[in-house]
Enzyme design. Structure first.
Site, PDB file in Angstrom:
ATOM      1  N   ASP A 590       0.862  -1.192   0.000  1.00  0.00           N
ATOM      2  CA  ASP A 590       0.000   0.000   0.000  1.00  0.00           C
ATOM      3  C   ASP A 590       0.895   1.238   0.000  1.00  0.00           C
ATOM      4  O   ASP A 590       1.900   1.295   0.736  1.00  0.00           O
ATOM      5  CB  ASP A 590      -0.899   0.017   1.245  1.00  0.00           C
ATOM      6  N   ILE A 591       0.581   2.210  -0.887  1.00  0.00           N
ATOM      7  CA  ILE A 591       1.353   3.462  -0.911  1.00  0.00           C
ATOM      8  C   ILE A 591       0.907   4.312   0.287  1.00  0.00           C
ATOM      9  O   ILE A 591      -0.290   4.593   0.449  1.00  0.00           O
ATOM     10  CB  ILE A 591       1.114   4.219  -2.226  1.00  0.00           C
ATOM     11  N   GLU A 633      -4.786   2.269  -4.330  1.00  0.00           N
ATOM     12  CA  GLU A 633      -3.345   2.357  -4.181  1.00  0.00           C
ATOM     13  C   GLU A 633      -2.777   1.095  -3.569  1.00  0.00           C
ATOM     14  O   GLU A 633      -1.650   1.082  -3.074  1.00  0.00           O
ATOM     15  CB  GLU A 633      -2.975   3.567  -3.315  1.00  0.00           C
TER      16      GLU A 633
END
Length: 722
Positions: A590-591, A633
């Site tokens: 996950d960003i 994301e």
């Protein structure tokens, strides 16, 4: 004195294939042979004593033939009459009729002999029928004989009128008491005799020698008017000389015609493309045509008098012997035999042995015809196998092309088979069949150095079995590659020239190419062009399918697997693990703070971050690893055949790579990511359970500070349970 000639009509003509009828001077039928009765479809008994008028479709022809009875010495007897006759069943048959007057000893007309020939079979029987008809006509002409007696002093005692008629220029000198030499000189002075290359005195001396010997021997004499005489002279008891002169002009003419007919028959036999031989009762050759000489590898002089079957292998000799035995018993024998001829060529042949009968009806020899059916048989087999190859679903495109080339090499008896693709002046080998892999796909040659340039220019199949003796010898290919044998055809794919299919050899082909071979390679070219076109269409379809699947499987923004495609691949990995027990690790990514990036910089910048992020991660993974976007994301990757320890090292490297490389000048915050790792276990039946564990680890990484990699442990289950 004149000898009466008795003719046994039944023996002479009864079984003759020619139709024969003999009439008396009143046109009543005295004799018909079986052939005429069969032709008219009326019994012979019903014809005897009647006239043939009812069988004339045109009655004027019947009347026209009637004139022959009024003028027995008319030249019209030498004329052939053509007209239609009507059979007893009403059928019309075109015939050709010739006639010969029959005379008694007093030279009085006793009747006419007619030969009728069925014109409907004229082409097949013309030569033989003409020969038989003319020979019989000449043989049956009434022979006019001259008779004279000279005394011991060689003075003429008496001669008949026929003698004077024969020597008409000398007739005034033929009076009793005049000597033989004086009569000869009288004729010589009036150019009665044909002396050939001799002077008159030389000819006279030679003739007097024969006359004085009078030993009964027969000599032939040529007259200046073209007639020929047969002379037989014997001594009388009182020392005189008796001589008979017979006009044999017609016999000499018939002999010349027979010799000419024999030459014509021999010529026809030589033109026919099969072996024709005649053998006697001992199996020895008495006649063989040109084609037979070629096959048995000898000259006419070498082969006549020999047993041709002795030149064949023992197994074939046995097959021939059984056919001969059947024919010697009077039956026609026919069999298909594969002959290994002395000329070195193997031929699949139709062997026919026909008995030859003498006048007594006994077998006196055999006429043997051997027809080469090799091309026909090979063509039938090749076309059947070609159909099997092209219609089966068991072979792929490449296998079908390979089989067609193999089949072509077998059919043509040539070692090399090539399919080429021609672009501009370049000749490229796409497929090849050769004994020792001398040619391989991808080899390229200048088109002008190949015989195929001639084939493409001609826009049709071309072939040569001996290039060195043809126009092919002038082509650069002959010098460059030394190919003696070539057969090729243009390849068209969807109506456009693709290249060629050809079969070649450095040696001369034993058999010349036939029209069937040309048709076969044309079929090969059509089928190969069809297969290439179908393969193109199949490849285009498969590519379209791949493109569609790619569109359905790839995320539009990042160009990596979308959620659906990734989960399908992930479940496949789970099933592979359950079979092979090879572990893999799932990593949820996950960003960090991605929402702030979108809020502060806009979604376009956020999209750029996502694209650069996936480029960095995807570029660092192996081809066997799986990488996909599973949320806005959120990403997930499967590290193939990787333990937790190794997976953690990879994940840390990737996390640091994001920190180092995934930064933007327009974005103030540092772009980082968090990762949760979980190793597949035996209890995982579907990827969803493994993904859930990796997601727990990701949540823990984000909740404990972000920008870190966290391994899933059983303790996380307790935390999430609380």
């Amino acid at each position: 004195m004149a000898e009466n000639i008795a003719l046994n009509l039944e023996q002479s003509f009864g079984e003759l294939n020619e139709c024969v009828v003999v009439t008396d001077r009143n046109r009543k039928i005295l004799f018909v042979n079986k052939a005429l009765a069969d032709l008219l479809k009326v019994s012979r008994d019903d014809l005897i004593g009647t006239t043939t008028e009812n069988f004339f479709a045109d009655k004027t022809k019947f009347e026209e033939l009637g004139e022959l009875y009024n003028s027995p010495n008319d030249q019209r007897h030498r004329k052939a009459y053509s007209f239609d006759i009507r059979t007893g069943e009403g059928d019309l048959i075109p015939v050709e009729v010739v006639s010969a007057p029959l005379f008694d000893a007093d030279h009085q007309l006793t009747g006419i002999l007619f030969f009728a020939r069925d014109q409907s079979e004229r082409i097949a029987l013309e030569t033989r029928a003409k020969n038989i008809a003319e020979t019989l006509e000449d043989a049956l002409e009434a022979i006019s004989e001259g008779f004279a007696i000279y005394d011991a002093d060689d003075n003429l005692i008496i001669c008949n009128e026929n003698y004077k008629e024969i020597y008409a220029p000398s007739a005034p000198a033929m009076y009793p008491g005049n000597d033989f030499e004086a009569i000869l000189r009288y004729g010589l002075e009036r150019d009665q005799y044909d002396t050939g290359s001799l002077s008159n005195e030389e000819w006279l001396a030679d003739r007097l020698d024969h006359h004085k010997s009078a030993d009964g021997s027969v000599i032939e004499q040529s007259l200046s008017d073209g007639r020929w005489l047969r002379i037989s002279e014997t001594k009388t008891r009182n020392g005189g000389t008796a001589g008979i002169r017979a006009d044999i002009t017609e016999l000499k003419t018939a002999k010349a015609q027979a010799e000419s007919a024999y030459r014509d028959l021999s010529l026809i036999a030589d033109i026919i493309s099969c072996s024709i031989t005649e053998v006697d009762l001992d199996g020895r050759c008495v006649f063989i045509n040109k084609k037979g000489c070629e096959w048995f590898d000898g000259t006419l002089e070498e082969l006549v008098g020999t047993r041709l079957r002795d030149r064949l292998p023992w197994k074939e000799r046995e097959q021939v012997r059984s056919c001969f035995q059947k024919s010697y018993s009077g039956q026609r024998a026919s069999e298909e035999i594969c002959f290994h001829f002395p000329d070195g060529i193997t031929r699949e042949c139709q062997f026919e042995s026909n008995p030859r009968f003498d006048e007594a009806g006994n077998v006196c020899g055999l006429v043997v015809m051997i027809v080469d059916n090799t091309d026909k048989k090979k063509t039938e087999r090749t076309l059947a196998e070609l159909y099997a190859i092209t219609s089966t679903n068991e072979l792929c495109y490449e296998d079908k092309i390979a089989e067609i080339l193999r089949l072509g090499c077998e059919h043509m008896d040539l070692p090399f088979g090539i399919i080429s693709h021609v672009i501009d002046d370049h000749y490229s080998v796409t497929h090849a069949h050769c004994p020792e892999s001398e040619l391989e796909p991808g080899m390229t040659f200048p088109l002008e150095d190949t015989y195929c340039t001639l084939t493409l220019q001609a826009d049709r199949p071309l072939a040569t079995a001996q290039a060195s003796r043809s126009e092919f010898a002038k082509h650069p290919c002959f010098k460059v590659f030394g190919l003696e044998t070539y057969i090729g055809a243009p390849l068209l794919v969807d109506g456009e020239v693709y290249g060629t299919i050809n079969f070649t050899a450095p040696d001369t082909r034993k058999r010349p190419f036939s029209s069937a071979d040309i048709q076969i390679i044309r079929q090969f070219a059509d089928w190969v062009g069809h297969e290439i076109a179908r393969d193109r269409a199949h490849n285009a379809l498969m590519q379209a399918k791949v493109n569609l699947e790619r569109i359905a499987s790839v995320d539009d923004l990042t160009a990596i697997l979308n959620r659906r495609a990734f989960l399908e691949a992930a479940n496949t990995e789970v099933q592979r693990f359950r079979r092979s027990k090879r572990p893999f690790t799932a990593v949820m990514i996950d960003i960090d703070n991605f929402k702030l990036i979108n809020d502060r910089n806009g979604h376009a910048v956020g999209d750029d971050v996502l694209k650069k992020f996936t480029e960095i991660i995807g570029g660092a993974l192996r081809a066997v690893d799986v990488f996909g976007r599973v949320g806005g994301e959120e990403f997930c990757m499967i590290l193939h055949n990787t333990s937790m320890e190794d997976a953690m090292l990879v994940s840390e490297r990737l996390r640091q790579k994001i920190v180092d490389e995934c930064q933007f000048d327009d974005i103030e915050q540092t772009i980082t990511c968090s990762m949760g790792l979980a190793v597949v276990v035996r209890e995982d039946v579907e990827f969803s359970t493994l993904m859930q564990r990796a997601d727990m680890a990701l949540y823990n990484a984000k909740s404990t500070g972000r920008n870190k990699c966290v391994e899933y442990s059983s303790g996380l289950d307790v935390i999430f349970a609380d």
